[in-house]
Write a protein that holds these residues in place. Structure first.
Motif, PDB file in Angstrom:
ATOM      1  N   LYS A   1      96.760 -20.900 121.354  1.00  0.00           N
ATOM      2  CA  LYS A   1      96.006 -20.685 122.597  1.00  0.00           C
ATOM      3  C   LYS A   1      94.648 -20.031 122.341  1.00  0.00           C
ATOM      4  CE  LYS A   1      99.988 -19.640 125.343  1.00  0.00           C
ATOM      5  NZ  LYS A   1     100.608 -18.390 125.797  1.00  0.00           N
ATOM      6  N   GLY A   2      94.368 -19.704 121.084  1.00  0.00           N
ATOM      7  CA  GLY A   2      93.089 -19.079 120.763  1.00  0.00           C
ATOM      8  C   GLY A   2      93.136 -17.559 120.815  1.00  0.00           C
ATOM      9  N   GLN A   3      94.312 -16.987 121.122  1.00  0.00           N
ATOM     10  CA  GLN A   3      94.456 -15.525 121.131  1.00  0.00           C
ATOM     11  C   GLN A   3      94.491 -15.004 119.701  1.00  0.00           C
ATOM     12  OE1 GLN A   3      94.409 -13.407 123.513  1.00  0.00           O
ATOM     13  NE2 GLN A   3      95.519 -14.064 125.341  1.00  0.00           N
ATOM     14  N   VAL A   4      93.810 -13.893 119.465  1.00  0.00           N
ATOM     15  CA  VAL A   4      93.773 -13.346 118.110  1.00  0.00           C
ATOM     16  C   VAL A   4      95.133 -12.742 117.752  1.00  0.00           C
ATOM     17  CG1 VAL A   4      92.703 -11.644 116.603  1.00  0.00           C
ATOM     18  CG2 VAL A   4      91.311 -12.881 118.242  1.00  0.00           C
ATOM     19  N   LYS A   5      95.677 -13.186 116.627  1.00  0.00           N
ATOM     20  CA  LYS A   5      96.932 -12.603 116.139  1.00  0.00           C
ATOM     21  C   LYS A   5      96.653 -11.548 115.081  1.00  0.00           C
ATOM     22  CE  LYS A   5     100.492 -15.193 115.016  1.00  0.00           C
ATOM     23  NZ  LYS A   5     101.032 -16.410 114.349  1.00  0.00           N
ATOM     24  N   ILE A   6      95.701 -11.879 114.207  1.00  0.00           N
ATOM     25  CA  ILE A   6      95.310 -10.927 113.171  1.00  0.00           C
ATOM     26  C   ILE A   6      93.786 -10.808 113.188  1.00  0.00           C
ATOM     27  CG2 ILE A   6      95.210 -10.493 110.680  1.00  0.00           C
ATOM     28  CD1 ILE A   6      97.854 -12.087 110.480  1.00  0.00           C
ATOM     29  N   TYR A   7      93.305  -9.573 113.350  1.00  0.00           N
ATOM     30  CA  TYR A   7      91.862  -9.360 113.283  1.00  0.00           C
ATOM     31  C   TYR A   7      91.424  -9.248 111.829  1.00  0.00           C
ATOM     32  CZ  TYR A   7      91.241  -8.558 118.277  1.00  0.00           C
ATOM     33  OH  TYR A   7      91.166  -8.710 119.639  1.00  0.00           O
ATOM     34  N   GLY A   8      90.255  -9.775 111.536  1.00  0.00           N
ATOM     35  CA  GLY A   8      89.734  -9.677 110.182  1.00  0.00           C
ATOM     36  C   GLY A   8      89.434  -8.236 109.807  1.00  0.00           C
ATOM     37  N   TYR A   9      88.910  -7.481 110.809  1.00  0.00           N
ATOM     38  CA  TYR A   9      88.460  -6.134 110.518  1.00  0.00           C
ATOM     39  C   TYR A   9      88.702  -5.241 111.721  1.00  0.00           C
ATOM     40  CZ  TYR A   9      84.841  -2.468 110.161  1.00  0.00           C
ATOM     41  OH  TYR A   9      84.158  -1.279 110.163  1.00  0.00           O
ATOM     42  N   SER A  10      89.085  -4.001 111.450  1.00  0.00           N
ATOM     43  CA  SER A  10      89.299  -3.066 112.551  1.00  0.00           C
ATOM     44  C   SER A  10      88.752  -1.698 112.173  1.00  0.00           C
ATOM     45  CB  SER A  10      90.794  -2.968 112.864  1.00  0.00           C
ATOM     46  OG  SER A  10      90.997  -2.059 113.917  1.00  0.00           O
ATOM     47  N   THR A  11      88.178  -1.050 113.146  1.00  0.00           N
ATOM     48  CA  THR A  11      87.643   0.293 112.910  1.00  0.00           C
ATOM     49  C   THR A  11      87.927   1.145 114.133  1.00  0.00           C
ATOM     50  OG1 THR A  11      85.679   1.511 112.211  1.00  0.00           O
ATOM     51  CG2 THR A  11      85.339  -0.267 113.791  1.00  0.00           C
ATOM     52  N   ASN A  12      87.496   2.380 114.094  1.00  0.00           N
ATOM     53  CA  ASN A  12      87.727   3.290 115.203  1.00  0.00           C
ATOM     54  C   ASN A  12      86.729   3.075 116.320  1.00  0.00           C
ATOM     55  OD1 ASN A  12      89.761   5.024 115.438  1.00  0.00           O
ATOM     56  ND2 ASN A  12      88.881   6.616 114.162  1.00  0.00           N
ATOM     57  N   LYS A  13      87.172   3.272 117.543  1.00  0.00           N
ATOM     58  CA  LYS A  13      86.247   3.252 118.678  1.00  0.00           C
ATOM     59  C   LYS A  13      85.346   4.483 118.619  1.00  0.00           C
ATOM     60  CE  LYS A  13      88.095   1.750 122.592  1.00  0.00           C
ATOM     61  NZ  LYS A  13      87.387   0.540 122.979  1.00  0.00           N
ATOM     62  N   ALA A  14      84.098   4.301 119.011  1.00  0.00           N
ATOM     63  CA  ALA A  14      83.142   5.423 119.044  1.00  0.00           C
ATOM     64  C   ALA A  14      83.139   6.195 117.729  1.00  0.00           C
ATOM     65  CB  ALA A  14      83.462   6.361 120.217  1.00  0.00           C
ATOM     66  N   ASN A  15      83.112   5.450 116.651  1.00  0.00           N
ATOM     67  CA  ASN A  15      83.253   6.044 115.330  1.00  0.00           C
ATOM     68  C   ASN A  15      81.894   6.500 114.776  1.00  0.00           C
ATOM     69  OD1 ASN A  15      83.828   6.576 112.647  1.00  0.00           O
ATOM     70  ND2 ASN A  15      85.278   4.898 112.482  1.00  0.00           N
ATOM     71  N   VAL A  16      81.598   7.776 114.970  1.00  0.00           N
ATOM     72  CA  VAL A  16      80.300   8.305 114.547  1.00  0.00           C
ATOM     73  C   VAL A  16      80.174   8.263 113.020  1.00  0.00           C
ATOM     74  CG1 VAL A  16      78.774  10.319 114.580  1.00  0.00           C
ATOM     75  CG2 VAL A  16      80.185   9.803 116.564  1.00  0.00           C
ATOM     76  N   TRP A  17      81.270   8.592 112.368  1.00  0.00           N
ATOM     77  CA  TRP A  17      81.270   8.643 110.901  1.00  0.00           C
ATOM     78  C   TRP A  17      80.842   7.294 110.303  1.00  0.00           C
ATOM     79  CZ3 TRP A  17      86.317   9.070 107.530  1.00  0.00           C
ATOM     80  CH2 TRP A  17      85.970   9.496 106.247  1.00  0.00           C
ATOM     81  N   MET A  18      81.500   6.205 110.746  1.00  0.00           N
ATOM     82  CA  MET A  18      81.167   4.885 110.206  1.00  0.00           C
ATOM     83  C   MET A  18      79.766   4.450 110.625  1.00  0.00           C
ATOM     84  SD  MET A  18      83.141   3.776 108.122  1.00  0.00           S
ATOM     85  CE  MET A  18      84.177   5.099 107.575  1.00  0.00           C
ATOM     86  N   PHE A  19      79.382   4.810 111.841  1.00  0.00           N
ATOM     87  CA  PHE A  19      78.033   4.469 112.278  1.00  0.00           C
ATOM     88  C   PHE A  19      77.008   5.134 111.367  1.00  0.00           C
ATOM     89  CE2 PHE A  19      74.207   5.738 114.583  1.00  0.00           C
ATOM     90  CZ  PHE A  19      73.713   4.486 114.953  1.00  0.00           C
ATOM     91  N   LEU A  20      77.245   6.403 111.041  1.00  0.00           N
ATOM     92  CA  LEU A  20      76.302   7.122 110.183  1.00  0.00           C
ATOM     93  C   LEU A  20      76.272   6.499 108.782  1.00  0.00           C
ATOM     94  CD1 LEU A  20      77.028  10.811 111.209  1.00  0.00           C
ATOM     95  CD2 LEU A  20      74.972   9.487 111.705  1.00  0.00           C
ATOM     96  N   CYS A  21      77.448   6.131 108.256  1.00  0.00           N
ATOM     97  CA  CYS A  21      77.484   5.472 106.942  1.00  0.00           C
ATOM     98  C   CYS A  21      76.655   4.195 106.973  1.00  0.00           C
ATOM     99  CB  CYS A  21      78.923   5.133 106.549  1.00  0.00           C
ATOM    100  SG  CYS A  21      79.897   6.554 106.070  1.00  0.00           S
TER     101      CYS A  21
END
Lengths: 290, 436
Positions: free
Chosen positions: B196-216
């Motif tokens: 049906k086109g629904q995602v079963k496995i995401y390629g990549y996942s991170t935290n919402k509002a992730n300041v740490w990763m944004f800064l990196c």
């Protein structure tokens, strides 16, 4: 009567007075005093006059938290009174196993709110939650619930109503059982329907109970905190569940702005006091004490 | 009624008695420590779970290895609670002798003269400790030329990837993505949808509002953080910031990445619902604890943008000035022990936290651990280009504000500059306010 026995009464009063004074009265005045200072806990408090209060009235997040609290209160209070009254009316019937039903409804009340919040977090989980699984079965598109700025508050409200239901049910049940049975008998003889019986006997005679539940629910709603803290970290998506107590907690214990936090606390105190005074002076006139 | 009252009375009696007995027990222990002439050093920390266990073991080793000092470790549950308790205890003048801490708080403690400067203690040692400290960690603990805190449990972010999913998607599992573009294309290949086109496995996942990763990402794309002078302004709305924010926005919009709440992405990775996640290297220990990771997975350095960069996370340790030189000495002895070449290497191998000493890095303990588990290598590769966040007193407030804007940006999916410009304006406001 001799005079000594009169004086001894005061000694009975001392323990309660000491406890109340040390843990309730004194902190209230102390926090009011601190609200005129800037204090980060580690340094010494610095007198700033009414700066905290004037800053408060310019703070958009304070207004947002105020609005969110009002939203919470205005939905939660009628909803929980309605739900509790309905359940109480059902549980007031002489059916078998009534004790078990009453216990079931009361269990959420005595369960720790933190444990309850974790379970509800799971129910609301956007990908694997019970609620979305249910919606998918009914072919309704799943929602993000606690992560959606629109749904986050309704989710908190629903959980809070469920959590507090049992307590109000018990109070309503007590109220219902105080209504003399002969009134219903008389009404039935006169041919009153169940709805008429409710409208003209139950509702007015239950009004002292309803009033009590209303006042307590309003106060409780203004103080909502734990479920918001547990279920929507940082005040929810786009601060949609940022309520006053959470905001003041954040200011005090995350940002260590104690003066400002206590100014918020004092405004909250005035608000609750005002609402309760209004309830007492205005609404209580409509209460029918038999 | 009477039996009830008697029962209640007996219950109370029992409870009170048990508490009294329990108290007597603890006092006895304390008495023993005092009798043998040991100086008690109270250590407040926030290390729990599998990492806390390793720490307790090392503390026991310190306590059993000498007779002069006794480190009493007290867990505060979380860093937030720890910070609150320390501040409150300082007001009540009943604080710990040592505690874990973030840099912003260290700065506050320096200002209010609550902690001990470590320069003299370090200089009193025959060994040149300073020369052996990993440079970025030394810099991170140096304030105005003086060392006021000691590195304790610092970690770096890494990329975790599911090798089995890589194989299934036809990607070489020994070649994790090296650049951000590569990671984006990997995420596309790794995402699995149902009919049906629904995602079963995401390629990549991170935290919402992730300041740490944004800064990196921001630094990886060539951005410049706010400096520590206090007169700088925010640069987040500049090109690097736009790129960093657009990166995650685009992947989420495309449906090949998702943003999870809290530790959900870590759980999703463990449950094989996402192929790649980024998180601290210590997540490895958490994920492997309990039921463990039941599939073949790899740990890689964060993919680079225009340049390589990661930002340190975790805390340092402070010695509080409680006026007792013996306690200060004991605290220093413990810190020295804990970060020494061999103990530091063991600590690092077992918890993945960065070792404090350069000599630990070359120690056979760490080498053999890496030979046994190749996934341990990734953090150490990144040490050369490791950075830390600005140690400004108002930095937590800025971070909080950034999280709000980042959250809004992926919720509303508007143009990145819209959020970043407002974010920069508000950060500048905080910086100005903090300056006066």
């Amino acid at each position: 009567m001799n005079k000594r026995s009169d004086w001894s009464a005061y000694w009975y009063f001392v323990p309660v007075f000491v406890i109340m004074f040390c843990f309730q009265v004194a902190p209230i005045f102390y926090s009011l005093a601190i609200s005129f200072y800037r204090w980060d806990l580690i340094g010494s408090p610095e007198w700033v006059g009414v700066e905290n209060f004037s800053r408060l009235f310019d703070d958009p997040m304070f207004y947002k938290s105020l609005w969110n609290t009002l939203y919470y209160a205005m939905v939660t209070v009628p909803l929980s009174i309605g739900a509790a009254l309905s359940v109480a009316l059902l549980l007031n019937n002489p059916i078998s196993g009534i004790g078990i039903y009453r216990t079931i409804y009361f269990i959420p009340v005595i369960t720790s709110i933190n444990a309850v919040a974790i379970v509800w977090n799971f129910i609301y989980h956007p990908d694997y939650g019970l609620l979305n699984k249910l919606l998918v079965i009914m072919s309704i598109p799943p929602q993000k619930w606690l992560q959606d700025p629109f749904w986050a508050m309704p989710c908190i409200i629903l959980m809070s109503v469920w959590k507090g239901l049992g307590y109000n049910v018990i109070i309503f049940l007590a109220g219902l059982q105080n209504i003399p049975k002969h009134l219903y008998e008389a009404a039935r003889i006169d041919g009153a329907t169940r709805l008429q019986q409710f409208r003209h006997i139950t509702w007015p005679l239950l009004s002292p109970t309803t009033f009590f539940v209303f006042v307590m629910s309003v106060i409780g709603s203004f103080q909502v905190f734990s479920q918001v803290y547990m279920m929507t970290p940082r005040g929810g998506p786009l601060k949609s569940t940022m309520v006053i107590v959470y905001y003041l907690y954040q200011k005090a214990f995350e940002k260590f702005e104690f003066g400002y936090a206590l100014a918020i606390a004092f405004v909250l105190f005035i608000m609750i006091f005002g609402v309760t005074l209004f309830n007492k002076l205005y609404l209580e006139k409509k209460v029918h004490y038999s | 009624m009477r039996t009830f009252l008697i029962a209640t009375f007996i219950s109370w009696f029992l409870i009170v008695g048990l508490i009294a007995y329990d108290n007597a027990g603890t006092t006895r222990d304390r008495g023993n420590a005092a009798m043998s002439g040991r100086v008690e050093v109270v250590f407040w920390h926030a290390m729990g779970g599998p990492l806390g266990k390793v720490m307790e073991e090392l503390i026991d080793r310190f306590n059993n290895g000498q007779k002069k000092y006794f480190v009493k470790s007290i867990s505060m549950g979380s860093y937030d609670t720890l910070a609150k308790k320390i501040l409150a205890s300082l007001v009540a003048k009943s604080g710990p002798d040592i505690a874990q801490n973030y840099e912003t708080l260290t700065k506050k403690f320096i200002h209010h003269k609550k902690i001990v400067c470590l320069d003299a203690l370090i200089a009193s040692e025959p060994e040149d400790i300073k020369k052996d400290i990993v440079p970025v960690l030394l810099a991170n603990n140096t304030f105005d030329g003086k060392i006021w805190s000691f590195p304790f449990n610092k970690s770096v972010p890494v990329l975790y990837y599911n090798k089995e999913m890589f194989r299934k998607a036809g990607i070489d599992p020994e070649r994790p993505p090296r650049t951000m573009e590569e990671m984006a294309s990997y995420a596309r290949t790794l995402t699995v949808r149902d009919e049906k086109g629904q995602v079963k496995i995401y390629g990549y996942s991170t935290n919402k509002a992730n300041v740490w990763m944004f800064l990196c990402r921001f630094i990886q794309f060539g951005g410049r953080l706010v400096d520590e002078t206090g007169s700088d302004t925010s640069h987040f709305h500049e090109a690097a910031g736009v790129k960093a924010l657009a990166y995650i926005q685009d992947l989420v919009k495309e449906g090949v990445a998702n943003e999870a709440q809290g530790f959900d992405h870590q759980n999703d990775f463990k449950a094989q619902r996402v192929a790649m996640i980024d998180n601290s290297i210590v997540s490895k220990v958490h994920m492997e604890a309990g039921s463990g990771i039941r599939f073949d997975y790899g740990v890689a350095p964060l993919p680079s943008g225009a340049t390589d960069a990661v930002i340190l996370s975790g805390s340092n340790i402070n010695i509080f000035d409680n006026g007792d030189p013996e306690k200060i000495k004991g605290a220093w002895e413990f810190i020295k022990f804990f970060t020494s070449t061999d103990i530091g290497a063991e600590w690092s191998a077992r918890t993945t936290y960065m070792p404090v000493r350069i000599s630990s890095l070359h120690s056979p303990i760490l080498k053999s651990a890496m030979d046994k588990d190749a996934n341990l290598r990734a953090p150490y590769v990144q040490m050369d280009y490791c950075r830390y966040e600005p140690r400004l007193a108002c930095w937590f407030e800025i971070r909080d504000l950034m999280a709000d804007h980042l959250e809004r940006a992926t919720l509303e999916m508007g143009p990145p500059s819209k959020y970043l410009e407002q974010m920069s304006r508000e950060i500048d406001g905080i910086l100005r306010h903090a300056a006066d």
